[in-house]
Design an enzyme around this catalytic site. Structure first.
Site, PDB file in Angstrom:
ATOM      1  N   CYS A  51      -1.480   3.187   5.008  1.00 28.23           N
ATOM      2  CA  CYS A  51      -1.717   2.910   3.593  1.00 28.23           C
ATOM      3  C   CYS A  51      -1.992   4.227   2.878  1.00 28.23           C
ATOM      4  O   CYS A  51      -2.850   4.997   3.305  1.00 28.23           O
ATOM      5  CB  CYS A  51      -2.921   1.973   3.454  1.00 28.23           C
ATOM      6  SG  CYS A  51      -3.431   1.723   1.745  1.00 28.23           S
ATOM      7  N   CYS A  54      -5.867   4.083   1.497  1.00 25.05           N
ATOM      8  CA  CYS A  54      -7.074   4.104   2.346  1.00 25.05           C
ATOM      9  C   CYS A  54      -6.816   4.608   3.753  1.00 25.05           C
ATOM     10  O   CYS A  54      -7.757   4.789   4.522  1.00 25.05           O
ATOM     11  CB  CYS A  54      -7.731   2.726   2.396  1.00 25.05           C
ATOM     12  SG  CYS A  54      -6.918   1.546   3.502  1.00 25.05           S
ATOM     13  N   CYS A  99      -2.406  -4.180   1.223  1.00 20.38           N
ATOM     14  CA  CYS A  99      -3.219  -3.670   2.329  1.00 20.38           C
ATOM     15  C   CYS A  99      -4.402  -4.601   2.521  1.00 20.38           C
ATOM     16  O   CYS A  99      -5.111  -4.918   1.561  1.00 20.38           O
ATOM     17  CB  CYS A  99      -3.695  -2.262   2.005  1.00 20.38           C
ATOM     18  SG  CYS A  99      -4.902  -1.617   3.183  1.00 20.38           S
ATOM     19  N   CYS A 123       9.427  -5.421   2.165  1.00 20.56           N
ATOM     20  CA  CYS A 123      10.058  -4.462   1.261  1.00 20.56           C
ATOM     21  C   CYS A 123       8.936  -3.651   0.618  1.00 20.56           C
ATOM     22  O   CYS A 123       8.178  -4.174  -0.186  1.00 20.56           O
ATOM     23  CB  CYS A 123      10.857  -5.250   0.217  1.00 20.56           C
ATOM     24  SG  CYS A 123      11.742  -4.230  -0.948  1.00 20.56           S
TER      25      CYS A 123
HETATM   26 ZN   LIG Z   1      -5.328   0.400   2.113  1.00 21.29          ZN
END
Ligand SMILES: [Zn+2]
Length: 134
Positions: A51, A54, A99, A123
């Site tokens: 991610c 984060c 996320c 996607c």
């Molecule tokens: Zn994240």
């Protein structure tokens, strides 16, 4: 580089100082980068995609495939790392993916297109993820 839970930004202003304007627009305002413009569309490098907001590990390069849709596509996510939310914007019923830890927008997930045996396409905006090569 992964943030501890207590280091996660909580407000838009806190996110804004951590992210570029484009990252903020996609990750925190559910924007979409233009197709074929993202840095990972054709990437074949082995590794793990984290991610961008984060640092949580989200997708393995083993699940990346060529969908020719203009965005990086994965037929599976690392278990428990991606959450799905019903999205009815733009007059379509789609499933948004975020996320699971910091709730940042990643893209959408589609089923039944027949690209791979798993029949699933995550996607994902390149700007939402960061590749850590193996
Ligand atoms: Zn994240």
């Amino acid at each position: 580089m992964s943030l501890d839970d207590n280091e996660l930004p909580r407000t838009d202003d806190e996110w804004r100082v951590r992210l570029t304007p484009e990252e903020f627009h996609v990750l925190r305002e559910a924007g979409t980068e233009r197709p074929w413009t993202g840095e990972y569309v054709d990437t074949k490098t082995q590794g793990v995609y984290h991610c961008r907001a984060c640092g949580l590990e989200l997708f393995s390069s083993d699940t990346k495939f060529d969908s020719h849709c203009g965005w990086p596509s994965f037929d599976d996510a690392i278990p428990g790392r991606v959450k799905e939310i019903e999205d009815r914007t733009l007059g379509m019923a789609r499933t948004e993916i975020r996320c699971a830890r910091c709730d940042s927008h990643l893209g959408h997930v589609f089923h039944g297109e027949g690209f791979t045996p798993k029949d699933t396409r995550h996607c994902v905006n390149s700007v939402s993820i960061k590749l850590e090569p193996r």
